[in-house]
Motif scaffolding. Structure first.
Motif, mmCIF file in Angstrom:
data_model
loop_
_atom_site.group_PDB
_atom_site.id
_atom_site.type_symbol
_atom_site.label_atom_id
_atom_site.label_comp_id
_atom_site.label_asym_id
_atom_site.label_seq_id
_atom_site.Cartn_x
_atom_site.Cartn_y
_atom_site.Cartn_z
ATOM 1 N N ASP A 1 -65.815 20.195 115.900
ATOM 2 C CA ASP A 1 -64.691 19.967 116.809
ATOM 3 C C ASP A 1 -63.809 21.210 116.887
ATOM 4 O O ASP A 1 -63.271 21.544 117.926
ATOM 5 N N LYS B 1 -64.975 18.263 111.714
ATOM 6 C CA LYS B 1 -65.817 17.376 112.528
ATOM 7 C C LYS B 1 -65.444 15.924 112.267
ATOM 8 O O LYS B 1 -65.331 15.502 111.109
ATOM 9 N N SER B 2 -65.210 15.196 113.336
ATOM 10 C CA SER B 2 -64.962 13.753 113.235
ATOM 11 C C SER B 2 -65.990 13.024 114.079
ATOM 12 O O SER B 2 -66.474 13.549 115.079
ATOM 13 N N TYR B 3 -66.301 11.799 113.663
ATOM 14 C CA TYR B 3 -67.117 10.917 114.504
ATOM 15 C C TYR B 3 -66.198 9.833 115.052
ATOM 16 O O TYR B 3 -65.332 9.329 114.339
ATOM 17 N N HIS B 4 -66.400 9.484 116.312
ATOM 18 C CA HIS B 4 -65.568 8.464 116.944
ATOM 19 C C HIS B 4 -66.431 7.276 117.322
ATOM 20 O O HIS B 4 -67.467 7.441 117.954
ATOM 21 N N MET B 5 -65.994 6.118 116.906
ATOM 22 C CA MET B 5 -66.686 4.883 117.278
ATOM 23 C C MET B 5 -65.638 3.914 117.796
ATOM 24 O O MET B 5 -64.871 3.358 117.012
ATOM 25 N N THR C 1 -62.367 2.654 118.744
ATOM 26 C CA THR C 1 -61.021 3.129 118.395
ATOM 27 C C THR C 1 -60.984 3.749 117.003
ATOM 28 O O THR C 1 -59.978 4.321 116.595
ATOM 29 N N ASN C 2 -62.099 3.597 116.268
ATOM 30 C CA ASN C 2 -62.141 4.179 114.921
ATOM 31 C C ASN C 2 -62.618 5.617 114.966
ATOM 32 O O ASN C 2 -63.473 5.961 115.769
ATOM 33 N N SER C 3 -62.055 6.428 114.075
ATOM 34 C CA SER C 3 -62.653 7.745 113.921
ATOM 35 C C SER C 3 -62.747 8.082 112.443
ATOM 36 O O SER C 3 -61.963 7.588 111.623
ATOM 37 N N LEU C 4 -63.753 8.875 112.134
ATOM 38 C CA LEU C 4 -64.048 9.234 110.758
ATOM 39 C C LEU C 4 -64.031 10.754 110.650
ATOM 40 O O LEU C 4 -64.852 11.431 111.272
ATOM 41 N N HIS C 5 -63.069 11.267 109.908
ATOM 42 C CA HIS C 5 -62.933 12.711 109.737
ATOM 43 C C HIS C 5 -63.862 13.139 108.609
ATOM 44 O O HIS C 5 -63.569 12.924 107.438
#
Ligand code: ADP
Ligand code: MG
Length: 233
Positions: free
Chosen positions: A58, A9-13, A15-19
């Motif tokens: 995801d 699971k990643s969060y997208h903000m 252009t940044n994403s956090l896996h």
């Protein structure tokens, strides 16, 4: 009861994403009582929300009581949540203008249970958590520990397969935490499968198995006796 394979699971903000979850594998058998531990931000709530069908991974697979949880529309997801899961939150999430009894009876309303049966069940579960005398009180007339007991009764009212708790003692003092944990242990003793997130060691020690998450992966998964013993190595 729960089978999870290679969950990401990643969060997208922007252009940044956090896996956040980087390939989580684990199984929970019926009747287990498991705590998920890890430091703040390690993805515990993210994992619990996926298990609770409040969010979706995801990739990877999640099977709950034999049912693959994948690409569900909101109606089916809500249906599965009602049927399979009971939730307990750190902040209780009670409805302030409803009595303890009405709070406990609420999920039954959404399941189409008739009024008289809702009241009987709610009374039964309030009694079970030791709050029979408090059924007509509002949440703001109850202590923190009592509020969490109401929330536990509410989670149990629909007889879910699995109880999911996110930091259930996080807002309680240590004596009250102990009492709430003893109540939850009793519920597990009766056979209910329980998964709880906590970052407190003494709380995790009151479960039967500790799964440790770090940097998006499970780094430890041990029965509690083993965890205890390792303290003395
Ligand atoms: P924990 O419960 O272990 O403290 P979380 O699962 O809540 O951790 O969060 C893991 C990471 O993902 C944190 O860095 C958090 O800021 C981030 N995060 C959580 N939810 C969201 C979201 N909806 N959008 C963006 N980032 C999020
Ligand atoms: Mg959290």
């Amino acid at each position: 009861m729960i089978q999870i394979k290679d969950l990401h699971k990643s969060y997208h903000m922007g252009t940044n994403s956090l896996h956040v979850l980087k390939g989580i594998n684990f199984n929970v058998k019926e009747g287990e009582m498991v705590s998920i531990m890890g430091s703040s931000g390690s993805g515990k709530s993210t994992l619990l929300n996926i298990l609770g069908i409040l969010d979706e991974a995801d990739s990877g697979s999640y099977i709950l009581d034999g049912v693959p949880i994948k690409n569900l529309n909101e109606k089916v997801a809500a249906n599965y949540r009602n049927k399979f899961l009971g939730f307990i939150f750190q902040s209780f999430n009670l409805i302030n203008y409803k009595t303890a009894l009405d709070n406990v009876a609420m999920p039954l309303y959404y399941q189409g249970v008739k009024r008289q049966e809702r009241i009987e069940k709610a009374e039964h579960y309030l009694e079970k958590v030791g709050l029979a005398e408090w059924s007509h009180h509002l949440p703001n007339e109850l202590s923190g520990g009592q509020k969490q007991r109401v929330a536990i009764a509410r989670a149990l009212a629909s007889d879910p397969k699995v109880l999911l708790a996110d930091e259930p003692t996080g807002a309680l003092d240590s004596k009250t935490s102990q009492e709430v944990m003893e109540l939850i242990q009793g519920i597990n003793d009766e056979g209910k499968t329980i998964l709880m997130v906590t970052h407190e060691h003494d709380i995790a020690q009151m479960t039967k198995r500790i799964v440790h998450i770090k940097d998006g992966l499970i780094i430890d998964d041990n029965p509690v006796e083993q965890v205890r013993a390792s303290l003395y190595v």
